[in-house]
Design a protein around this motif. Structure first.
Motif, PDB file in Angstrom:
ATOM      1  N   GLY A   1      -8.348   4.962   1.582  1.00 45.40           N
ATOM      2  CA  GLY A   1      -7.309   5.817   2.128  1.00 45.40           C
ATOM      3  C   GLY A   1      -7.735   6.511   3.405  1.00 45.40           C
TER       4      GLY A   1
ATOM      5  N   PRO B   1       0.823  -1.215   0.000  1.00 45.23           N
ATOM      6  CA  PRO B   1       0.000   0.000   0.000  1.00 45.23           C
ATOM      7  C   PRO B   1       0.851   1.256   0.000  1.00 45.23           C
ATOM      8  CG  PRO B   1       0.041  -0.963   2.186  1.00 45.23           C
ATOM      9  CD  PRO B   1       0.747  -1.936   1.283  1.00 45.23           C
TER      10      PRO B   1
ATOM     11  N   ASP C   1      -2.749   4.871   2.345  1.00 41.49           N
ATOM     12  CA  ASP C   1      -3.735   3.790   2.360  1.00 41.49           C
ATOM     13  C   ASP C   1      -3.975   3.316   3.786  1.00 41.49           C
ATOM     14  OD1 ASP C   1      -3.982   3.909  -0.372  1.00 41.49           O
ATOM     15  OD2 ASP C   1      -2.498   2.327  -0.735  1.00 41.49           O
TER      16      ASP C   1
ATOM     17  N   VAL D   1      -9.158  -0.490  -2.179  1.00 37.01           N
ATOM     18  CA  VAL D   1      -8.296   0.106  -1.163  1.00 37.01           C
ATOM     19  C   VAL D   1      -8.878   1.442  -0.728  1.00 37.01           C
ATOM     20  CG1 VAL D   1      -6.010   1.044  -0.685  1.00 37.01           C
ATOM     21  CG2 VAL D   1      -6.242  -1.071  -1.994  1.00 37.01           C
TER      22      VAL D   1
END
Length: 255
Positions: A239, A191, A195, A237
């Motif tokens: 953040g 990541p 993230d 994903v």
């Protein structure tokens, strides 16, 4: 059978308790007097108005299940995880069955002499069935042994496999790899610094939340890199800024 009148007595010796409560040393002249004193008689010389009483009523190493809508349920782990305090742990699919398992280490050598060491935990791996239940592997099955005053357990991403690194206070550093996955070549995802966590959507519809930690467990920082399970078909994903993005799984490379 009549067991007589019940009373509470201090568990610690006069010396140890007196080191925390100096006034206690002047309450008695002999050890024999303190030996006969219960908590009620000890507290008679103190102002107990508004005294806070704390009780330890749940000594089990457990996990807390999030039921949703602000509700949670406590579940104790198998007996082999209860032999001593647990310090370090890692979550991983150890036996490659698609269900998350737990690797635990612990013990505590820092107790007072009267209590002695809590040293019966030699490291244990407990396997999950995907429905919230766990059973412990024997040491012979797992080959995972951390017998000392074990503290931190970190996971580092190696070239071909993850490394599990266990620290023991004033003792050896132990490093293990999962040989059950030694022949599996899995893609990895690293990541970005912004993230926070990811959703892994499996082919069977199961969704797993994976968090990218900056520090986790007992004074531990593991690799933020994760190895992608074979049956994951989608990865989203999220953040720290609230934004989300889809990850192209085809673009991920083998280590």
């Amino acid at each position: 059978t009549n067991i007589g009148e019940m009373a509470e007595f201090p568990a610690q010796s006069w010396d140890i308790l007196g080191s925390q409560i100096p006034k206690l040393k002047q309450q008695y002249e002999k050890y024999s007097q303190y030996a006969e004193a219960n908590m009620q008689s000890i507290l008679t010389v103190y102002d107990t108005t508004g005294m806070m009483v704390l009780k330890a009523n749940y000594p089990m190493t457990s996990y807390i299940e999030n039921l949703g809508e602000g509700k949670f349920s406590m579940h104790s782990l198998p007996k082999m995880a209860q032999f001593a305090p647990v310090n370090g742990l890692q979550i991983d699919d150890v036996d490659n069955d698609g269900n998350l398992d737990v690797i635990l280490i612990g013990n505590n050598y820092g107790n007072e002499i009267i209590s002695g060491r809590l040293d019966a935990l030699n490291g244990v791996i407990i396997l999950g069935d995907g429905n919230g239940d766990f059973h412990a592997m024997t040491t012979l099955q797992s080959k995972f042994v951390v017998p000392g005053d074990a503290k931190a357990l970190a996971r580092l991403s190696g070239m071909e496999n993850d490394l599990f690194i266990a620290t023991q206070n004033q003792d050896s550093l132990l490093i293990y790899t999962n040989t059950m996955k030694a022949d599996l070549k899995r893609k990895t995802f690293t990541p970005m610094s912004i993230d926070s966590w990811a959703e892994l959507v499996y082919k069977g519809g199961q969704v797993e939340k994976v968090e990218f930690y900056y520090g986790a467990g007992y004074l531990t920082q593991s690799s933020r890199t994760i190895r992608m399970p074979d049956n994951v078909e989608k990865m989203i994903v999220h953040g720290f800024d609230g934004n989300a993005r889809n990850i192209d799984l085809v673009s991920l490379t083998l280590p």
